[in-house]
Design a protein around this motif. Structure first.
Motif, PDB file in Angstrom:
ATOM      1  N   ILE A   1      41.695  -3.119   8.867  1.00  0.00           N
ATOM      2  CA  ILE A   1      40.870  -3.263  10.130  1.00  0.00           C
ATOM      3  C   ILE A   1      40.473  -1.685  10.374  1.00  0.00           C
ATOM      4  CG2 ILE A   1      40.660  -3.799  12.433  1.00  0.00           C
ATOM      5  CD1 ILE A   1      43.074  -5.553  11.857  1.00  0.00           C
ATOM      6  N   LEU A   2      39.210  -1.386  10.946  1.00  0.00           N
ATOM      7  CA  LEU A   2      38.556  -0.055  11.444  1.00  0.00           C
ATOM      8  C   LEU A   2      38.347  -0.479  12.801  1.00  0.00           C
ATOM      9  CD1 LEU A   2      37.760   2.847  11.144  1.00  0.00           C
ATOM     10  CD2 LEU A   2      35.362   1.949  10.722  1.00  0.00           C
ATOM     11  N   VAL A   3      39.140   0.436  13.729  1.00  0.00           N
ATOM     12  CA  VAL A   3      38.797   0.432  15.270  1.00  0.00           C
ATOM     13  C   VAL A   3      38.151   1.686  15.738  1.00  0.00           C
ATOM     14  CG1 VAL A   3      39.890   0.177  17.443  1.00  0.00           C
ATOM     15  CG2 VAL A   3      40.908  -0.885  15.619  1.00  0.00           C
ATOM     16  N   CYS A   4      37.018   1.582  16.099  1.00  0.00           N
ATOM     17  CA  CYS A   4      36.139   2.697  16.614  1.00  0.00           C
ATOM     18  C   CYS A   4      36.570   2.933  18.215  1.00  0.00           C
ATOM     19  CB  CYS A   4      34.671   2.533  16.366  1.00  0.00           C
ATOM     20  SG  CYS A   4      34.269   2.295  14.701  1.00  0.00           S
ATOM     21  N   ILE A   5      37.029   4.282  18.326  1.00  0.00           N
ATOM     22  CA  ILE A   5      37.441   4.631  19.855  1.00  0.00           C
ATOM     23  C   ILE A   5      36.678   5.758  20.057  1.00  0.00           C
ATOM     24  CG2 ILE A   5      39.766   3.663  19.350  1.00  0.00           C
ATOM     25  CD1 ILE A   5      40.609   6.512  19.269  1.00  0.00           C
TER      26      ILE A   5
ATOM     27  N   GLU B   1      32.313   3.511   2.807  1.00  0.00           N
ATOM     28  CA  GLU B   1      33.296   3.954   1.490  1.00  0.00           C
ATOM     29  C   GLU B   1      34.597   3.603   1.507  1.00  0.00           C
ATOM     30  OE1 GLU B   1      33.599   8.440   2.655  1.00  0.00           O
ATOM     31  OE2 GLU B   1      31.826   8.920   1.844  1.00  0.00           O
ATOM     32  N   LYS B   2      34.870   2.620   2.406  1.00  0.00           N
ATOM     33  CA  LYS B   2      35.982   2.063   2.345  1.00  0.00           C
ATOM     34  C   LYS B   2      35.786   0.618   2.696  1.00  0.00           C
ATOM     35  CE  LYS B   2      38.713   5.943   4.243  1.00  0.00           C
ATOM     36  NZ  LYS B   2      37.353   6.895   4.488  1.00  0.00           N
ATOM     37  N   SER B   3      36.711  -0.489   2.368  1.00  0.00           N
ATOM     38  CA  SER B   3      36.523  -2.028   2.411  1.00  0.00           C
ATOM     39  C   SER B   3      37.456  -2.340   3.547  1.00  0.00           C
ATOM     40  CB  SER B   3      36.886  -2.424   1.038  1.00  0.00           C
ATOM     41  OG  SER B   3      36.801  -3.894   1.166  1.00  0.00           O
ATOM     42  N   TYR B   4      36.796  -2.562   4.614  1.00  0.00           N
ATOM     43  CA  TYR B   4      37.236  -3.009   5.857  1.00  0.00           C
ATOM     44  C   TYR B   4      36.790  -4.539   6.029  1.00  0.00           C
ATOM     45  CZ  TYR B   4      38.134   2.015   7.047  1.00  0.00           C
ATOM     46  OH  TYR B   4      38.250   3.038   7.051  1.00  0.00           O
ATOM     47  N   ASP B   5      38.007  -5.236   6.438  1.00  0.00           N
ATOM     48  CA  ASP B   5      37.524  -6.506   6.621  1.00  0.00           C
ATOM     49  C   ASP B   5      36.935  -6.780   7.917  1.00  0.00           C
ATOM     50  OD1 ASP B   5      39.099  -7.978   4.484  1.00  0.00           O
ATOM     51  OD2 ASP B   5      40.835  -6.804   5.245  1.00  0.00           O
ATOM     52  N   MET B   6      37.173  -6.067   8.884  1.00  0.00           N
ATOM     53  CA  MET B   6      36.490  -6.159  10.333  1.00  0.00           C
ATOM     54  C   MET B   6      36.397  -4.849  11.078  1.00  0.00           C
ATOM     55  SD  MET B   6      39.321  -8.015  12.775  1.00  0.00           S
ATOM     56  CE  MET B   6      40.092  -9.122  11.369  1.00  0.00           C
ATOM     57  N   ILE B   7      35.399  -4.525  11.824  1.00  0.00           N
ATOM     58  CA  ILE B   7      35.293  -3.538  12.487  1.00  0.00           C
ATOM     59  C   ILE B   7      35.244  -3.841  14.073  1.00  0.00           C
ATOM     60  CG2 ILE B   7      33.684  -1.499  12.967  1.00  0.00           C
ATOM     61  CD1 ILE B   7      32.795  -1.496  10.407  1.00  0.00           C
ATOM     62  N   LEU B   8      36.452  -3.109  14.688  1.00  0.00           N
ATOM     63  CA  LEU B   8      36.426  -3.441  16.131  1.00  0.00           C
ATOM     64  C   LEU B   8      36.000  -2.312  16.997  1.00  0.00           C
ATOM     65  CD1 LEU B   8      39.783  -5.605  16.251  1.00  0.00           C
ATOM     66  CD2 LEU B   8      37.552  -6.424  15.735  1.00  0.00           C
ATOM     67  N   MET B   9      35.694  -2.564  18.324  1.00  0.00           N
ATOM     68  CA  MET B   9      35.292  -1.291  18.821  1.00  0.00           C
ATOM     69  C   MET B   9      35.365  -2.079  20.224  1.00  0.00           C
ATOM     70  SD  MET B   9      31.370  -0.437  17.842  1.00  0.00           S
ATOM     71  CE  MET B   9      31.799  -0.319  16.186  1.00  0.00           C
ATOM     72  N   GLY B  10      35.363  -1.123  21.380  1.00  0.00           N
ATOM     73  CA  GLY B  10      34.878  -1.728  22.822  1.00  0.00           C
ATOM     74  C   GLY B  10      33.324  -2.271  22.918  1.00  0.00           C
ATOM     75  N   ARG B  11      33.013  -3.032  24.169  1.00  0.00           N
ATOM     76  CA  ARG B  11      31.824  -3.564  24.263  1.00  0.00           C
ATOM     77  C   ARG B  11      30.693  -2.510  24.449  1.00  0.00           C
ATOM     78  NH1 ARG B  11      31.216  -7.163  29.483  1.00  0.00           N
ATOM     79  NH2 ARG B  11      28.839  -6.694  29.080  1.00  0.00           N
ATOM     80  N   GLU B  12      31.512  -1.384  25.103  1.00  0.00           N
ATOM     81  CA  GLU B  12      30.833  -0.369  25.363  1.00  0.00           C
ATOM     82  C   GLU B  12      31.644   0.990  25.920  1.00  0.00           C
ATOM     83  OE1 GLU B  12      28.114  -1.268  28.954  1.00  0.00           O
ATOM     84  OE2 GLU B  12      30.042  -1.522  30.111  1.00  0.00           O
ATOM     85  N   SER B  13      31.017   2.242  25.839  1.00  0.00           N
ATOM     86  CA  SER B  13      31.990   3.221  26.262  1.00  0.00           C
ATOM     87  C   SER B  13      31.656   3.305  27.894  1.00  0.00           C
ATOM     88  CB  SER B  13      31.452   4.795  25.700  1.00  0.00           C
ATOM     89  OG  SER B  13      29.997   4.857  26.256  1.00  0.00           O
TER      90      SER B  13
ATOM     91  N   MET C   1      25.380  -0.246  22.738  1.00  0.00           N
ATOM     92  CA  MET C   1      24.354  -0.402  21.576  1.00  0.00           C
ATOM     93  C   MET C   1      24.958  -0.216  20.083  1.00  0.00           C
ATOM     94  SD  MET C   1      20.837   1.290  23.001  1.00  0.00           S
ATOM     95  CE  MET C   1      21.555   2.997  23.619  1.00  0.00           C
ATOM     96  N   VAL C   2      26.226   0.635  19.997  1.00  0.00           N
ATOM     97  CA  VAL C   2      26.646   0.952  18.786  1.00  0.00           C
ATOM     98  C   VAL C   2      27.131  -0.012  17.759  1.00  0.00           C
ATOM     99  CG1 VAL C   2      28.700   2.281  17.631  1.00  0.00           C
ATOM    100  CG2 VAL C   2      27.301   3.551  19.673  1.00  0.00           C
ATOM    101  N   HIS C   3      27.601  -1.049  18.368  1.00  0.00           N
ATOM    102  CA  HIS C   3      28.179  -2.089  17.568  1.00  0.00           C
ATOM    103  C   HIS C   3      27.013  -2.907  16.877  1.00  0.00           C
ATOM    104  CE1 HIS C   3      27.641  -4.182  21.311  1.00  0.00           C
ATOM    105  NE2 HIS C   3      28.285  -3.667  21.717  1.00  0.00           N
TER     106      HIS C   3
ATOM    107  N   ILE D   1      31.622  -7.385  12.612  1.00  0.00           N
ATOM    108  CA  ILE D   1      31.800  -6.240  13.851  1.00  0.00           C
ATOM    109  C   ILE D   1      32.020  -6.956  15.077  1.00  0.00           C
ATOM    110  CG2 ILE D   1      30.927  -4.126  14.950  1.00  0.00           C
ATOM    111  CD1 ILE D   1      29.380  -3.819  12.265  1.00  0.00           C
ATOM    112  N   ALA D   2      33.087  -6.494  15.868  1.00  0.00           N
ATOM    113  CA  ALA D   2      33.125  -7.335  17.092  1.00  0.00           C
ATOM    114  C   ALA D   2      33.150  -6.091  18.196  1.00  0.00           C
ATOM    115  CB  ALA D   2      34.514  -8.092  17.443  1.00  0.00           C
ATOM    116  N   GLY D   3      32.215  -6.247  19.419  1.00  0.00           N
ATOM    117  CA  GLY D   3      32.541  -5.470  20.648  1.00  0.00           C
ATOM    118  C   GLY D   3      33.374  -6.179  21.538  1.00  0.00           C
ATOM    119  N   CYS D   4      34.648  -5.501  21.779  1.00  0.00           N
ATOM    120  CA  CYS D   4      35.924  -6.338  22.349  1.00  0.00           C
ATOM    121  C   CYS D   4      35.968  -5.961  24.026  1.00  0.00           C
ATOM    122  CB  CYS D   4      37.008  -6.024  22.053  1.00  0.00           C
ATOM    123  SG  CYS D   4      37.103  -6.333  20.192  1.00  0.00           S
ATOM    124  N   GLN D   5      36.291  -6.933  24.921  1.00  0.00           N
ATOM    125  CA  GLN D   5      36.508  -6.723  26.228  1.00  0.00           C
ATOM    126  C   GLN D   5      37.617  -7.603  26.635  1.00  0.00           C
ATOM    127  OE1 GLN D   5      32.976  -8.238  28.339  1.00  0.00           O
ATOM    128  NE2 GLN D   5      34.415  -9.948  29.106  1.00  0.00           N
ATOM    129  N   GLU D   6      38.303  -7.304  27.826  1.00  0.00           N
ATOM    130  CA  GLU D   6      39.484  -8.525  28.298  1.00  0.00           C
ATOM    131  C   GLU D   6      38.777  -9.869  28.265  1.00  0.00           C
ATOM    132  OE1 GLU D   6      36.896  -7.072  31.979  1.00  0.00           O
ATOM    133  OE2 GLU D   6      37.545  -6.216  30.133  1.00  0.00           O
TER     134      GLU D   6
END
Length: 243
Positions: A3-7, A105-117, A124-126, A171-176
């Motif tokens: 998993i890649l998590v973008c913060i 460059e890497k094999s990620y099964d999923m990319i998670l990040m927040g719905r927005e900063s 828009m990033v996701h 890719i998922a933009g996450c929130q509570e």
């Protein structure tokens, strides 16, 4: 499960914000920076998924050297390694290009990040990363379960909820309430010091937008206490003009 998590590295919501250079730059003096709250949810869910399925979590931030304490906190929470793209995050397109380049460059099964900063609130990033990588991007995601090679998600839409199934990768933009925030314990803090943090150069990507100036919101007005319902209705109608 890799998993890649973008913060993001953003001012704490309790910080007093000021601007300098004729309102063109954020005055960082005295400002406490944190992991973006929506990114915190993404990271917390990634840790839970890793505990269930095994694998590893990488965290990525596009930022200058000052963001490394934020990355170390993410490592303390449960990420295994960190990547810092050494560049100021000039706009959403620039950030998306950096994330997509690292993900290719890497094999990620999923990319998670927040719905927005919570600094620019672009959200828009996701979507841009999904377009650049040619994989599905879903946001905002309030529930995420992994069954085999399928992600099962729920998100709020106007008038109800939408349930989505998508194959890996995505890719998922996450929130509570996708997960409960996790507070790093002492063991996590100590282990974070020795976990790898890789600094990489940014790839070329021309910004598509530019910020000219910033402006603080208008100061709050005086509070008016109204006990009579009819008077309240008239004030909302005639003064506030919201009825």
């Amino acid at each position: 499960m890799n998993i890649l998590v973008c913060i993001t590295h953003v001012p704490d919501t309790t910080s007093k914000i000021r601007f300098t250079d004729e309102n063109t730059q954020l005055d960082k003096a005295g400002v406490q920076f944190i992991i973006g709250p929506y990114d915190d949810y993404a990271l917390a869910r990634a840790v839970e998924i890793k505990e269930q399925t095994g694998g590893s979590i990488s965290v990525l931030n596009v930022g200058e050297a000052e963001t490394e304490p934020t990355l170390r906190k993410a490592l303390a929470i449960g990420a295994d390694d960190a990547i810092r793209v050494n560049a100021f995050p000039r706009d959403a397109h620039f950030v998306a290009k950096q994330i997509a380049h690292q993900a290719k460059e890497k094999s990620y099964d999923m990319i998670l990040m927040g719905r927005e900063s919570i600094d620019f609130n672009g959200g828009m990033v996701h979507g841009m990363v999904g377009e650049l990588l040619g994989i599905p991007s879903i946001s905002p995601v309030m529930k995420l379960e992994i069954e085999g090679n399928t992600g099962k998600m729920a998100r709020e839409i106007e008038g109800g909820k939408e349930f989505i199934e998508v194959g890996l990768p995505f890719i998922a933009g996450c929130q509570e309430p996708i997960a409960e925030w996790k507070i790093p314990n002492m063991r996590g803090i100590m282990s974070a010091r020795s976990k790898p943090l890789q600094v990489v150069d940014a790839v070329s990507a021309d910004p598509r937008t530019a910020t000219k100036t910033y402006e603080l919101p208008a100061p709050k007005g005086e509070v008016k206490i109204v006990e009579d319902v009819d008077q309240l209705v008239q004030l909302l109608k005639n003064d506030a003009k919201i009825l």
